[in-house]
Design an enzyme around this catalytic site. Structure first.
Site, PDB file in Angstrom:
ATOM      1  N   SER A   1      40.037 -37.522  30.658  1.00  0.00           N
ATOM      2  CA  SER A   1      38.773 -37.613  29.925  1.00  0.00           C
ATOM      3  C   SER A   1      38.878 -38.644  28.814  1.00  0.00           C
ATOM      4  O   SER A   1      39.931 -39.250  28.616  1.00  0.00           O
ATOM      5  CB  SER A   1      38.420 -36.248  29.341  1.00  0.00           C
ATOM      6  OG  SER A   1      39.299 -35.979  28.271  1.00  0.00           O
ATOM      7  N   LYS A   2      37.776 -38.799  28.104  1.00  0.00           N
ATOM      8  CA  LYS A   2      37.661 -39.784  27.012  1.00  0.00           C
ATOM      9  C   LYS A   2      38.845 -39.743  26.048  1.00  0.00           C
ATOM     10  O   LYS A   2      39.249 -40.778  25.531  1.00  0.00           O
ATOM     11  CB  LYS A   2      36.389 -39.493  26.203  1.00  0.00           C
ATOM     12  CG  LYS A   2      35.154 -40.076  26.846  1.00  0.00           C
ATOM     13  CD  LYS A   2      34.761 -41.375  26.156  1.00  0.00           C
ATOM     14  CE  LYS A   2      33.813 -42.203  26.973  1.00  0.00           C
ATOM     15  NZ  LYS A   2      34.446 -43.380  27.561  1.00  0.00           N
ATOM     16  N   ARG A   3      39.338 -38.520  25.790  1.00  0.00           N
ATOM     17  CA  ARG A   3      40.387 -38.459  24.763  1.00  0.00           C
ATOM     18  C   ARG A   3      41.690 -39.137  25.234  1.00  0.00           C
ATOM     19  O   ARG A   3      42.620 -39.303  24.461  1.00  0.00           O
ATOM     20  CB  ARG A   3      40.623 -37.020  24.309  1.00  0.00           C
ATOM     21  CG  ARG A   3      41.316 -36.157  25.293  1.00  0.00           C
ATOM     22  CD  ARG A   3      41.294 -34.696  24.887  1.00  0.00           C
ATOM     23  NE  ARG A   3      41.623 -33.890  26.041  1.00  0.00           N
ATOM     24  CZ  ARG A   3      42.865 -33.594  26.394  1.00  0.00           C
ATOM     25  NH1 ARG A   3      43.884 -34.003  25.657  1.00  0.00           N
ATOM     26  NH2 ARG A   3      43.082 -32.874  27.476  1.00  0.00           N
ATOM     27  N   HIS A   4      41.755 -39.511  26.516  1.00  0.00           N
ATOM     28  CA  HIS A   4      42.938 -40.225  26.993  1.00  0.00           C
ATOM     29  C   HIS A   4      42.759 -41.737  26.904  1.00  0.00           C
ATOM     30  O   HIS A   4      43.479 -42.490  27.537  1.00  0.00           O
ATOM     31  CB  HIS A   4      43.242 -39.808  28.435  1.00  0.00           C
ATOM     32  CG  HIS A   4      43.541 -38.353  28.559  1.00  0.00           C
ATOM     33  ND1 HIS A   4      42.647 -37.456  29.096  1.00  0.00           N
ATOM     34  CD2 HIS A   4      44.614 -37.631  28.178  1.00  0.00           C
ATOM     35  CE1 HIS A   4      43.175 -36.249  29.042  1.00  0.00           C
ATOM     36  NE2 HIS A   4      44.361 -36.326  28.495  1.00  0.00           N
ATOM     37  N   GLY A   5      41.770 -42.171  26.122  1.00  0.00           N
ATOM     38  CA  GLY A   5      41.543 -43.609  25.973  1.00  0.00           C
ATOM     39  C   GLY A   5      40.503 -44.069  26.975  1.00  0.00           C
ATOM     40  O   GLY A   5      39.629 -43.299  27.356  1.00  0.00           O
TER      41      GLY A   5
END
Ligand code: GLU
Length: 505
Positions: A268-272
Site C-alpha cells: 500500500s501507499k505506506r510502502h512508498g
C-alpha cells in the site's frame, strides 16, 4: 476453500475461438503495481495466443466513477505499451466498455433469472438483515442470509411492495454440494455451497453487484479466460453459479498470486511509490516497469531477468505463473530500470530526459536533443538509474559548479602545491593542440611526468574544479564536452579559490 489437485492444462477451451481476456479495473485514477501485473499478464496471454484484450471500466460505484480517471488509466496502459484491443479510447464490437452504461443489460439478465425462478426478490431491509445476522452469530450459526424471501408468495410480495419496500434480487444458490473452481494456476479449488448464501445480484436501487455485473459483461464480451488477482478466487464460486443460472459455460479462471510489500503485508501507499504513474514521474521507463512487473509471479524458468515486451510475449505462459505471493522490491526495479536505460540509444535517453532537464532549468522549453547533449548523456549512462537522475549527472555540461564537494576540497585543494597544479592544468586547457579527450589525456600525462607527480594528482583537482564533485565519468571525455574557454575559466576560478583558502589558512 479446499485445493483438490494441482493446476493442469486447462488453459484452453475446446472451442476454436481465439482467447478473449479482459482487465476490469474500477477507475481509481492510477494503476497500482498489482493491477499493472494483472493487466500485463492478460496482455501477454492475449498476444501470445493470438487473442484479444478488452479494457472494461467497472465504474458502477457512483461515489468513485469518474470517466476522466478511467481515461487516465487507459493512457497509462498505452504508455506502458499495453496496447489493449477494445475499450475506452479504442472502441470495439462489444461496447459500451464502461460498466455504468451497461445497467440495462444487467437488469434484463436479472429479469430473465426472476422469470425462470432462478432468482427471487428480497424485501428485507438492511436493518432487519443486520439484526438477523447478529442473532445468528449469537446462536453460533453462520451469519449468512437466512432465505426468508425465498418462498414469498405473490401476495406477500405485493403487500410488502404496497408498504413501500423496494426489493433487491437474490440468486438461488443450492444449499448443498460443492462448487469446484478449475483454476489454471491454483488447480481445482472446492467451495461448500452451504457457505455461500443467496447473494444479491441486483440491489434495491436497480444496480447490479460486482459478482453479477462482471459475469453478465464477461458473457456479453465473449470472455474466454478470466485472469485476475487471487483475492477474487473466493468470488469465483458465486460467479460460477451465475454462469450456471444463465446457462453459459464459465470461462477458464486463472488467479494470479498477490503482490506483497517487503514485510509481506499488503502493498500500500505506506510502502512508498506503488502506482505506475508515480514511477513514471520518478523517471522510470515503461519498458523497465513492464519487465519488473512481469517478474512478479512469473519466471522464464531460468535466471534471465531482462526482457523486452516482445520477448515476454514469446516467453510468457500461465503455466509458469507461481502460486506463491510475489514480494515487491523497489531496488530490483531500480536495477532493471538502469539495465533498460543502458540498452537505449543515448539520443533516445536524452529525448526522454528532456522533461527532467527542463524541470531542472537545464533545457529550454521546446529545446531539442543535439549531438552534444547526446554525448553528455552517453557519458553518464552507466551511472544513472532513472531519467530523473540525469540532470544532476550532466549538470557540469551546462554550468560551472556553484560549490565544491567539501571532502574533495580537503583532499585535493588543500594539498601542498594544489594551486600550482591547477595552474598547470589551466595552461594545458589553453594550449593543448586539439580539444579532444585523447589530446587532453596525452597532455595531462606528459605534464604529470614533467612535474614528477602521479596523473591522479592532476586529474582529481581538475574534476573538482570543473564539476564540483569528486566522482563522475571519465574526466577527459567529460572535458571534451565542456567548451575549452569554459574549462579554462573553471580552472582559473578553482585556482583563485585555492589561493584564497591558503591565504586564510
Ligand atoms: N473491478 C474488479 C476489481 O477491480 C474486477 C475483478 C475481476 O477482474 O473480476 O477488482
Amino acid at each position: 476453500m479446499r485445493l483438490r489437485r494441482a493446476a493442469c492444462c486447462i488453459l484452453h477451451r475446446g472451442d476454436v475461438m481465439a482467447p478473449r481476456v479482459r482487465f476490469a479495473p474500477s477507475p481509481s485514477g492510477y494503476l497500482h503495481i498489482g493491477s499493472a501485473r494483472t493487466v500485463l499478464f492478460n496482455y501477454l496471454f492475449a498476444r501470445s495466443t493470438g487473442g484479444a484484450l478488452v479494457l472494461r471500466i467497472e465504474d458502477t460505484d457512483p461515489s468513485r466513477s469518474k470517466e476522466e480517471l478511467a481515461y487516465q488509466m487507459a493512457d497509462t496502459l498505452l504508455w506502458l505499451g499495453i496496447d489493449y484491443d477494445e475499450g475506452p479510447r479504442k472502441g470495439g464490437p462489444y461496447g459500451p466498455y464502461f460498466q455504468s452504461q451497461r445497467t440495462e443489460r444487467h437488469r434484463a439478465a436479472a429479469e430473465r433469472l426472476l422469470a425462470e425462478g432462478k432468482a427471487y426478490r428480497c424485501y428485507c431491509t438492511p436493518e432487519e438483515l443486520a439484526e438477523r445476522r447478529e442473532a445468528a452469530v449469537l446462536a453460533g450459526r453462520a451469519p449468512r442470509y437466512d432465505g426468508r424471501c425465498r418462498t414469498l408468495t405473490a401476495e406477500e410480495a405485493r403487500a410488502l411492495e404496497a408498504a413501500g419496500r423496494r426489493p433487491a434480487v437474490r440468486l438461488r444458490v443450492p444449499e448443498e454440494g460443492v462448487t469446484v473452481v478449475h483454476d489454471a494456476i491454483y488447480g481445482d479449488v472446492e467451495f461448500d455451497n452451504a457457505a455461500l448464501d443467496d447473494f444479491i445480484i441486483l440491489r434495491s436501487d436497480g444496480m447490479a453487484t460486482y459478482n453479477f455485473a462482471s459475469v453478465v459483461d464477461d458473457i456479453d464480451m465473449r470472455i474466454t479466460h478470466v485472469i485476475r488477482a487471487e483475492e477474487h478466487l473466493s468470488n469465483t464460486p458465486k460467479q460460477i453459479h451465475v454462469y450456471r443460472a444463465l446457462g453459459v459455460d464459465p470461462p477458464v479462471f486463472a488467479h494470479v498470486p498477490m503482490v506483497l510489500a517487503p514485510d509481506r503485508s499488503k502493498l500500500s501507499k505506506r510502502h512508498g511509490a506503488v502506482a505506475v504513474e508515480e514511477f513514471r514521474e520518478k523517471g522510470y521507463l515503461p519498458e523497465a516497469i513492464v519487465n519488473y512487473v512481469a517478474l512478479l509471479g512469473w519466471s522464464p524458468g531460468d535466471d534471465r531477468e531482462i526482457f523486452t515486451m516482445d520477448e515476454l510475449i514469446r516467453e510468457f505462459s500461465l503455466e509458469r505463473v507461481s502460486r506463491t505471493a510475489a514480494v515487491y522490491d523497489v531496488q530490483k526495479m531500480e536495477w532493471i530500470n538502469a539495465q533498460h536505460l543502458r540498452r537505449l540509444p543515448p539520443a533516445e535517453v536524452a529525448r526522454r530526459a528532456l522533461p527532467w532537464l527542463r524541470k531542472a532549468g537545464l533545457a529550454a522549453e521546446g529545446a531539442q536533443v543535439d549531438q552534444r547533449l547526446t554525448a553528455a548523456v552517453a557519458l553518464v549512462l552507466e551511472r544513472v538509474r532513472t531519467l530523473a537522475e540525469i540532470p544532476a549527472a550532466i549538470e557540469f555540461f551546462f554550468r560551472a559548479p556553484e560549490t565544491y564537494d567539501e571532502a574533495g576540497v580537503r583532499k585535493h585543494f588543500a594539498a601542498e602545491g594544489a594551486a600550482e597544479r591547477l595552474a598547470a592544468c589551466r595552461r594545458i586547457a589553453e594550449e593543448v593542440p586539439s580539444w579532444t579527450a585523447e589530446a587532453i589525456e596525452a597532455a595531462y600525462r606528459a605534464e604529470a611526468e614533467r612535474l614528477g607527480v602521479r596523473p591522479a594528482e592532476l586529474i582529481h583537482p581538475t574534476r573538482l574544479a570543473v564539476t564540483g564533485r569528486t566522482v563522475g565519468p571519465s574526466l577527459f571525455h567529460l572535458l571534451e564536452l565542456v567548451p575549452r574557454d569554459e574549462a579554462v575559466r573553471r580552472l582559473e576560478r578553482a585556482e583563485a579559490f585555492v589561493r584564497a583558502h591558503a591565504a586564510r589558512a
